[in-house]
Design a protein around this motif. Structure first.
Motif, PDB file in Angstrom:
ATOM      1  N   ASP A 177       0.379  -0.948  -0.051  1.00  0.00           N
ATOM      2  CA  ASP A 177      -0.283  -0.123   0.115  1.00  0.00           C
ATOM      3  C   ASP A 177       1.109   1.277   0.364  1.00  0.00           C
ATOM      4  OD1 ASP A 177      -2.122   1.900   0.232  1.00  0.00           O
ATOM      5  OD2 ASP A 177      -2.635   1.018   2.380  1.00  0.00           O
ATOM      6  N   GLU A 204       1.379   5.543  -2.046  1.00  0.00           N
ATOM      7  CA  GLU A 204       1.673   5.968  -3.998  1.00  0.00           C
ATOM      8  C   GLU A 204       3.251   5.593  -3.955  1.00  0.00           C
ATOM      9  OE1 GLU A 204      -0.486   8.858  -5.421  1.00  0.00           O
ATOM     10  OE2 GLU A 204       1.352   8.703  -6.573  1.00  0.00           O
ATOM     11  N   THR A 229     -12.031   4.219  -2.689  1.00  0.00           N
ATOM     12  CA  THR A 229     -11.993   5.219  -2.189  1.00  0.00           C
ATOM     13  C   THR A 229     -13.035   6.238  -2.647  1.00  0.00           C
ATOM     14  OG1 THR A 229     -10.516   5.597  -2.965  1.00  0.00           O
ATOM     15  CG2 THR A 229      -9.597   4.542  -1.280  1.00  0.00           C
ATOM     16  N   THR A 247     -15.697   1.975   5.902  1.00  0.00           N
ATOM     17  CA  THR A 247     -13.965   1.377   6.338  1.00  0.00           C
ATOM     18  C   THR A 247     -13.152   2.517   6.165  1.00  0.00           C
ATOM     19  OG1 THR A 247     -13.286  -0.244   4.227  1.00  0.00           O
ATOM     20  CG2 THR A 247     -14.302  -1.823   5.877  1.00  0.00           C
TER      21      THR A 247
END
Ligand SMILES: NC(=O)c1ccc[n+]([C@@H]2O[C@H](COP(=O)([O-])OP(=O)(O)OC[C@H]3O[C@@H](n4cnc5c(N)ncnc54)[C@H](O)[C@@H]3O)[C@@H](O)[C@H]2O)c1
Ligand SMILES: [Zn+2]
Length: 364
Positions: A67, A69, A126, A168
């Motif tokens: 996870d 960038e 997201t 979440t």
């Protein structure tokens, strides 16, 4: 609920339905997307939804990338290609990207380039990826020298949105996505803007969320198609960003510069939120809009909990310097998307440096 997107390569649908995750396999089958399925996700999202994904797509090969960038990078693409070969993905197969914008951009770029392109389904998780990055076909990765420097246009076969997964999402990420929703309202949909403001009325949406999250998420789900439609309209009119699609950069010239000047301590959406305030103040300063619009932008970003001021260590000159390296400033001429009013974006070139600095000073 389904929205259609017309692209130079044909039409695809964006499906928005609570519970869609559980029906993922059926949804792909229904669209004839039933070759070798390779699901790409990240380790954070896999920890939350791995079991549900396994139940929905028992036959799929799963790739979980780290996870962050910093993993939206060519090294990750190389690892994904290795996995594609290992699991026997070919041009009859499909890549399903399940995650936020970082994941969608990375997995989408791998799908766009492997064997000159395999089918892609986007499943954004997201708020930002639902309303922004999964729509419009831009995929890509960063280089150490800068963000999004390598990329392609890759239209998905379908975008599948299950709003339930937003429950979440950390509140800070939800706020960041909301900055883009506010941007869509400002560019083209005053009603959307007003609904976002209503949704975040006092005491404070964080308390609201903790005490009784359900009504918040139900209202948010109703706003999704409206926000996505603003982006659809602009990318349909201008798929390769020659003109009106650039309006989506409202707040982003300031935003990117703040992100960069802060060493990426500021999240993209936080920087864009303050960038929207900056763009409104610059518009007023140049006589394009009145102070009422500026006040509305300040009120909404504040209600959502987005930052209202620059940190003390961020100085206007450094931010201006970061801005002038913006790839959209052709030949060094400054270029801003500004507002002539609600729903009236306009492109303005050659804004005086002193006006920009004055606006940045006002944000301290
Ligand atoms: N392609 C485009 O047109 C376009 C447009 C805008 C932004 N982007 C790109 O999007 C990226 C930002 O995307 P983002 O804001 O979605 O950030 P992100 O992908 O980093 O996601 C934010 C965080 O939320 C986690 N997460 C994702 N879904 C979750 C869920 N349902 N529950 C809990 N946690 C979850 C992620 O693992 C991550 O830690 C940037 O790289 C930006 O360049 C692309
Ligand atoms: Zn953005």
């Amino acid at each position: 609920m389904a929205l259609g997107v017309d692209t130079p390569e044909g039409r695809y649908e964006i499906i928005i339905e609570p519970g869609l995750l559980g029906r993922l396999g059926t949804e792909l089958d229904r669209r004839g997307l039933s070759g070798r399925v390779v699901l790409i996700t990240n380790t954070t999202v896999a920890a939350l939804y791995g079991e549900a994904l396994e139940r929905a797509l028992p036959e799929a090969a799963v790739i979980a990338i780290p996870d962050g960038e910093q993993y939206k990078a060519l090294d990750t693409i190389r690892l994904i290609y290795d996995q594609f070969v290992e699991v026997g993905l070919d041009r009859s197969g499909i890549v399903v990207a399940f995650g936020g914008g970082v994941l969608g951009d990375t997995a989408g770029f791998a799908a766009a380039t492997y064997m000159r392109g395999v089918s892609l389904a986007q499943m954004p998780t997201t708020l930002l990826s639902m309303v922004d990055s999964s729509v419009g076909g831009k995929v890509g990765v960063d280089l150490p020298q800068g963000k999004n420097l390598v990329g392609a246009f890759k239209q998905p076969k379908v975008v599948l949105i299950d709003p339930e997964v937003l429950q979440t999402l950390p509140g800070r990420e939800l706020q960041c996505g909301m900055a883009e929703v506010i941007k869509h309202g400002l560019i083209a949909d005053e009603g959307l803007f007003n609904e976002v403001l209503d949704l975040h009325q006092p005491p404070n949406w964080f308390d609201y969320q903790v005490q009784n999250p359900r009504p918040y998420f139900e209202a948010l789900t109703r706003l999704l198609p409206r926000s996505i439609q603003v982006k659809i309209n602009l990318v349909e009119e201008d798929p390769f960003e020659h003109n009106v699609r650039a309006f989506l950069n409202l707040g982003h010239t300031f935003g990117h510069a703040v992100e960069q000047a802060s060493g990426y301590r500021w999240l993209h959406g936080q920087a864009v939120g303050l960038g929207l305030v900056a763009a409104a103040r610059l518009s007023q300063r140049l006589g394009l809009c009145d102070s009422a619009l500026v006040e509305r932008v300040e009120a909404i970003t504040q209600a959502v909990g987005l930052p209202q001021h620059l940190d003390d260590d961020l100085n206007p000159d450094a931010i201006y310097a970061a801005m002038s390296t913006d790839k959209k400033w052709r030949g060094g001429r400054s270029r801003f998307v500004l507002l002539e009013g609600m729903g009236k974006p306009t492109m303005v070139e050659n804004v005086a440096q002193s006006d920009v600095i004055a606006v940045l000073e006002s944000l301290k």
